[in-house]
Every structure is written in structure tokens, then in C-alpha cells.
Design an enzyme around this catalytic site. Structure first.
Site, PDB file in Angstrom:
ATOM      1  N   ALA A   5      44.088  56.922  53.386  1.00 27.78           N
ATOM      2  CA  ALA A   5      43.443  57.476  54.588  1.00 27.78           C
ATOM      3  C   ALA A   5      44.361  57.384  55.801  1.00 27.78           C
ATOM      4  O   ALA A   5      44.523  58.363  56.547  1.00 27.78           O
ATOM      5  CB  ALA A   5      42.125  56.750  54.866  1.00 27.78           C
ATOM      6  N   SER A  32      44.539  51.685  47.712  1.00 27.97           N
ATOM      7  CA  SER A  32      45.016  53.014  47.273  1.00 27.97           C
ATOM      8  C   SER A  32      46.063  52.939  46.158  1.00 27.97           C
ATOM      9  O   SER A  32      45.924  53.624  45.143  1.00 27.97           O
ATOM     10  CB  SER A  32      45.555  53.814  48.447  1.00 27.97           C
ATOM     11  N   ALA A  35      44.651  52.417  42.689  1.00 28.40           N
ATOM     12  CA  ALA A  35      43.685  53.352  42.094  1.00 28.40           C
ATOM     13  C   ALA A  35      44.234  53.864  40.770  1.00 28.40           C
ATOM     14  O   ALA A  35      45.364  54.347  40.689  1.00 28.40           O
ATOM     15  CB  ALA A  35      43.429  54.513  43.046  1.00 28.40           C
ATOM     16  N   GLY A  37      42.108  55.716  37.914  1.00 30.37           N
ATOM     17  CA  GLY A  37      41.546  56.916  37.296  1.00 30.37           C
ATOM     18  C   GLY A  37      42.087  58.193  37.871  1.00 30.37           C
ATOM     19  O   GLY A  37      42.620  59.050  37.151  1.00 30.37           O
ATOM     20  N   HIS A 219      32.171  47.912  39.894  1.00 31.36           N
ATOM     21  CA  HIS A 219      32.754  48.646  38.757  1.00 31.36           C
ATOM     22  C   HIS A 219      32.314  47.947  37.479  1.00 31.36           C
ATOM     23  O   HIS A 219      32.344  46.725  37.409  1.00 31.36           O
ATOM     24  CB  HIS A 219      34.281  48.654  38.877  1.00 31.36           C
ATOM     25  N   ARG A 265      28.080  55.030  37.735  1.00 30.77           N
ATOM     26  CA  ARG A 265      28.688  53.703  37.658  1.00 30.77           C
ATOM     27  C   ARG A 265      27.682  52.575  37.883  1.00 30.77           C
ATOM     28  O   ARG A 265      27.756  51.526  37.250  1.00 30.77           O
ATOM     29  CB  ARG A 265      29.788  53.643  38.721  1.00 30.77           C
ATOM     30  N   HIS A 324      33.909  46.565  43.816  1.00 27.33           N
ATOM     31  CA  HIS A 324      34.995  47.545  43.704  1.00 27.33           C
ATOM     32  C   HIS A 324      35.151  48.407  44.945  1.00 27.33           C
ATOM     33  O   HIS A 324      36.265  48.712  45.358  1.00 27.33           O
ATOM     34  CB  HIS A 324      34.704  48.421  42.482  1.00 27.33           C
ATOM     35  N   GLU A 348      37.731  54.194  53.259  1.00 29.21           N
ATOM     36  CA  GLU A 348      36.685  53.282  52.798  1.00 29.21           C
ATOM     37  C   GLU A 348      35.995  52.536  53.933  1.00 29.21           C
ATOM     38  O   GLU A 348      34.817  52.192  53.839  1.00 29.21           O
ATOM     39  CB  GLU A 348      37.267  52.291  51.780  1.00 29.21           C
ATOM     40  N   ARG A 359      29.181  55.741  44.962  1.00 24.40           N
ATOM     41  CA  ARG A 359      30.244  56.753  44.960  1.00 24.40           C
ATOM     42  C   ARG A 359      30.522  57.277  43.549  1.00 24.40           C
ATOM     43  O   ARG A 359      30.637  56.506  42.594  1.00 24.40           O
ATOM     44  CB  ARG A 359      31.518  56.146  45.545  1.00 24.40           C
TER      45      ARG A 359
HETATM   46  C1  SIN Z   1      38.677  53.853  37.860  1.00 27.51           C
HETATM   47  O1  SIN Z   1      39.772  54.265  37.519  1.00 27.51           O
HETATM   48  O2  SIN Z   1      37.803  53.521  37.051  1.00 27.51           O
HETATM   49  C2  SIN Z   1      38.364  53.717  39.303  1.00 27.51           C
HETATM   50  C3  SIN Z   1      38.244  55.042  39.885  1.00 27.51           C
HETATM   51  C4  SIN Z   1      37.394  54.993  41.120  1.00 27.51           C
HETATM   52  O3  SIN Z   1      37.132  53.918  41.651  1.00 27.51           O
HETATM   53  O4  SIN Z   1      36.955  56.053  41.531  1.00 27.51           O
END
Ligand code: SIN
Length: 473
Positions: A5, A32, A35, A37, A219, A265, A324, A348, A359
Site C-alpha cells: 500500500a 506484503s 504474501a 497465495g 487463517h 476462510r 492473519h 490493511e 476478507r
Molecule cells: C494464502 O496464501 O493463503 C494467504 C492469501 C491471503 O491472505 O489472501
């Protein structure tokens, strides 16, 4: 802040003079770069921003702000192009197209990723390189903000303290909080040590409106190895077909939600939490779905497993929910304006309402990119040119603002441990009125009793989160 950001905002503020202040080393700190995914964007065949918006609102339990969701999802393809123009190396198919992964609660595959599970690191690399090359940005790293400087109901700048202990008043007609999250509020978290919610505490002490503080995302799959923070085990693994099982090899999430491991989630995290509370082990089994491809497809998770003597190619790995992401934060409008003139927030730390109560996976890097740029655009339009007159600023800051000087690490750690334990036990995945009341009282006692500013800020933030949770019916 120097996560996605802050970097997005600083870059897009070309035409202004930007001082980027970050308490870590530039390009290395915050969530950041961690991260895994990826970044969601409706760029695949048959996908659309409207579908992306629908999934975002559904994951957010219907509590999202529709205009914010629409801005986020409709801007996503343009921000993908922006990142590509900066040289971001997203993973591609053998045919050269952007490779799109699947994650929970998304309809189609729409997650862009880089180096398998190294998406955040690649994004930050590209953005930070552009910021380093930008003549309009000066970076002050390893420098903390002690307080916002307020006069006449306006933010005029910030008191900062460098690693060498030099305190400076930086005056500016526009101050942007891009300070990231507060996972360190909790005993178990996937967030790095610097994710201590500083921006929310600074804004709270300045009297800014805060919103949705009770919405903390847990998470479902952090690696349960007793480390602090716990290594993240990306959601993309469940998107690739990995399943959550117990010590008997039985899948249990389907009993809690018809979408099973691909449910939103919060549903998966709660199912895992309840199963563990019921005396079971919780394991992620990727042997059939990923198997021998694990090191290539998920190198960061594979490394973390190997460091702890686990081999996800051959065995289910132990996982646990962990704090998370914070959906709540400093209340802003769609331009990132807070309730105090002169103060903006993005990423965030901000609460635009875009995530509602939960989210959607991989919407956070996107949020950072989109709202960082929106803030910069607003500032370019409205902030007065030229410096703030120094005479308007209050004189020397009081000593109690100072970032911890002379506090022993053992004392600080003991204070932080108690706050984090209280939050995990009473303000975690499942909450009761009695537990929340107890937490509010305990944190209210801890705040003045702590001899470090770090602990006082964390206790303040915890008390606000617990109070907001108690108030939400
Ligand atoms: C993840 O890779 O599971 C985290 C992705 C996220 O927090 O959006």
C-alpha cells in the site's frame, strides 16, 4: 509504511514530494513480502469484475460496502497491467498466458501468483525498485513514527525517531498511514514481528474514527510447529486439492460447510478450531493433490516444512488457525480520507468496508494497490502545495510519546506475551460475552501498567478490538 500500500501510494503520488517513512529496512518489512497465495483479479476467460465482486461480498458475510467492492474489483485488471509494466514477473502457462490459481470462495481460478507461493516478495521487489528509482520519493527507513502532529483539528505531520535515536518533526500537508496489520496482537499469528497495529494506535490517539475493529481474520492453516510467528501454509494448496484431515485421516470440514476446504476462510478456520477443541489433530494432506510437485509449486511452504522436519510430499502436515489479517482499522472513505483533515489511510490499516466481516482470499495485495493509488490521486487533487508553516506545529513532544528507550527486552516480552495470550484466549476465533468483558478489564489494567510504549499501544488496540467485539451483536 513500505508494504504494497505504501509503495503503491508513493509511486502514484508523482508530482508531490513524498517522504516514505518505514520502521523496517526498506522493501523487507511487513506482511506484503510474506504474501503467498497471490493477487485476485478478474482477467481470465469467462470471469468478470461483477463475479469477483459477488464472491467478495459473499465471503464478507454480506457486510461489505458495495461501492468499495465495486471499485476494488473493477480496478483490478488495470492494476495487473500496472504491475506488468513495472516488470512484475507473474507465473505463466506454457502458452505464455498469465497462470491463474484457485482459492477458497472464488468461483473460477482468478489468482495471479509469482514464483509459485512467492507472490508478495515479487510484487514488493517490482514496486520497491520503482520507488527507489523515483525522484519524487525519499525513503527514511528504520524510522518509527511516535505520534501524529495535530493542530487546529488537522494533521500537520508526524514525529519520527530514527534507529539512531534522532527525533524529527516532519511537516506535511498530507500524511498517509500505510502501516499494515496487527497480527502480533495474538499469541498465534502468521504476521511478522513488526505487524503491531501502530497505525491504528496512532490514529486512535489522534482521535480518528475507527471501524469494524472486531473483524479479525484467522487463517485456517498455519504450520503448527510452535514457532512465532507460525509459517503460513497457503490457501492455494487447498485450491489445488489438498484436504484437511484428522489423526484418522477423516475429512471434517464438509460437515461444517458444503464447500468443504473451499468454503470461506472463516468457516474453514472455525471448523478446524472446533475439531481441535474436540480433541482431534488437524492436518493438511497434500500428498495426492500435489505430491512430488510440492517443491516446485509451493517452494516457500516446502522450505518451512523441511526446516521443521516435515515432508508434505509424504505425510499430512500439522496445521492450526492463526491470526492473519485485520478487516477493521482506521475508517476511511473511498479516497482513503480519514475523519481528520490531513490524514489518509490505505491497505490493511484502513477500514474502507471492502472486506466486510471476512476478507476474500488474495484480495489484500489488490486492496493495497488499488487504494494506495486512490489516496495518491486524492492528495494530488486537494492537498495544498508547499510546506506546512513550522510555527503551526506544537513544540517538543512529551517524553511519554517516545518509542521504548531503556526498557529491558525481558520486561517488554513479558508484557507483550500477556496481551497476546489474553487476546488469543478471549478475543480469538470464538468469543463469549464473559470472556470479552474479562479481556477488556485485563487490557485496561495492562495498558497503564506497561512500561513500554509498544506494549501500551498493543494493549490499547486489544482493548478496542475486544470492546468492538462485545458491542457487535
Ligand atoms: C494464502 O496464501 O493463503 C494467504 C492469501 C491471503 O491472505 O489472501
Amino acid at each position: 509504511g513500505s508494504g504494497a500500500a505504501g509503495l503503491s501510494c508513493a509511486l502514484a503520488a508523482r508530482g508531490a514530494r513524498v517522504a516514505l517513512v518505514t520502521k523496517t529496512r526498506f522493501g523487507e518489512g511487513g506482511n506484503s513480502p510474506w504474501a503467498q497465495g497471490g493477487m485476485a483479479a478478474a482477467v481470465g476467460d469467462g470471469d468478470s469484475p461483477a463475479d469477483h465482486a459477488r464472491d467478495t461480498v459473499e465471503a464478507g458475510a454480506g457486510l461489505c460496502r458495495d461501492e468499495a467492492v465495486s471499485l476494488l474489483t473493477s480496478s483490478a485488471p488495470a492494476h495487473v497491467r500496472r504491475l506488468l509494466a513495472l516488470g512484475t514477473r507473474f507465473d505463466r502457462t506454457t502458452g505464455g498466458l498469465l497462470a491463474l490459481g484457485r482459492e477458497a470462495a472464488h468461483g473460477p481460478p482468478r489468482i495471479l501468483h509469482a514464483n509459485g507461493d512467492g507472490t508478495g516478495r515479487e510484487l514488493v521487489r517490482a514496486l520497491a525498485a520503482a520507488v527507489r528509482a523515483a525522484a519524487h520519493v525519499t525513503v527514511h527507513d528504520e524510522t518509527e513514527v511516535e505520534r501524529l502532529c495535530l493542530a487546529g483539528g488537522r494533521v500537520l505531520g508526524a514525529w519520527t525517531r530514527s534507529r539512531g535515536g534522532i527525533r524529527t518533526l516532519m511537516l506535511a500537508p498530507a500524511v498517509v498511514l500505510a502501516t499494515g496489520g496487527c497480527g502480533q496482537l495474538y499469541h498465534h499469528t502468521t504476521n511478522p514481528p513488526e505487524a503491531t497495529g501502530d497505525g491504528v494506535a496512532l490514529a486512535a490517539r489522534a482521535g480518528a474514527l475507527l471501524a469494524d475493529l472486531e473483524f479479525v481474520q484467522f487463517h485456517p492453516t498455519a504450520l503448527a510447529v510452535g514457532a512465532d510467528p507460525l509459517p503460513l501454509v497457503t490457501e492455494a494448496l487447498r485450491g489445488a486439492g489438498a484436504t484437511l484431515v484428522d489423526e484418522q485421516g477423516r475429512r471434517f470440514v464438509l460437515a461444517a460447510h458444503p464447500d468443504g476446504e473451499l468454503a470461506p476462510r472463516d468457516a474453514v478456520a472455525r471448523a478446524a478450531w472446533r475439531h481441535a477443541e474436540g480433541g482431534h489433530r488437524v492436518l493438511l494432506d497434500a500428498r495426492a493433490a500435489v505430491g512430488e510437485a510440492f517443491p516446485d509449486r509451493f517452494p516457500a511452504v516446502f522450505d518451512a516444512c523441511r526446516q521443521h522436519g516435515l515432508d508434505p510430499r509424504r505425510q499430512p502436515i500439522p496445521v492450526t488457525p492463526a491470526a492473519h489479517y485485520h478487516m477493521g482499522g482506521v475508517a476511511t472513505d473511498l479516497r482513503g480520507r480519514t475523519s481528520i483533515p490531513g490524514l489518509w489511510a490505505c491497505g490493511e490499516v484502513a477500514s474502507t468496508g471492502v472486506h466486510g466481516a471476512n476478507r476474500l482470499a488474495s484480495n489484500s495485495l489488490l486492496e493495497a494497490l488499488v487504494f494506495g493509488a486512490e489516496v495518491a490521486g486524492d492528495i494530488r487533487r486537494i492537498a495544498p502545495a508547499g510546506p506546512v508553516p513550522a510555527a503551526l506545529a506544537p513544540p517538543v513532544p512529551p517524553a511519554e510519546w517516545a518509542i521504548d528507550e531503556g526498557v529491558s527486552a525481558a520486561v517488554l516480552d513479558a508484557d507483550l506475551a500477556e496481551i497476546r495470550r489474553t487476546m488469543w484466549d478471549q478475543v480469538g476465533l470464538e468469543r463469549t460475552a464473559v470472556g470479552l468483558e474479562g479481556a477488556v478489564g485485563r487490557l485496561a489494567d495492562l495498558e497503564p501498567a506497561s512500561c513500554s510504549r509498544r506494549a501500551r499501544d498493543l494493549a490499547l488496540l486489544g482493548r478496542l478490538v475486544a470492546t468492538a467485539a462485545f458491542t457487535r451483536q
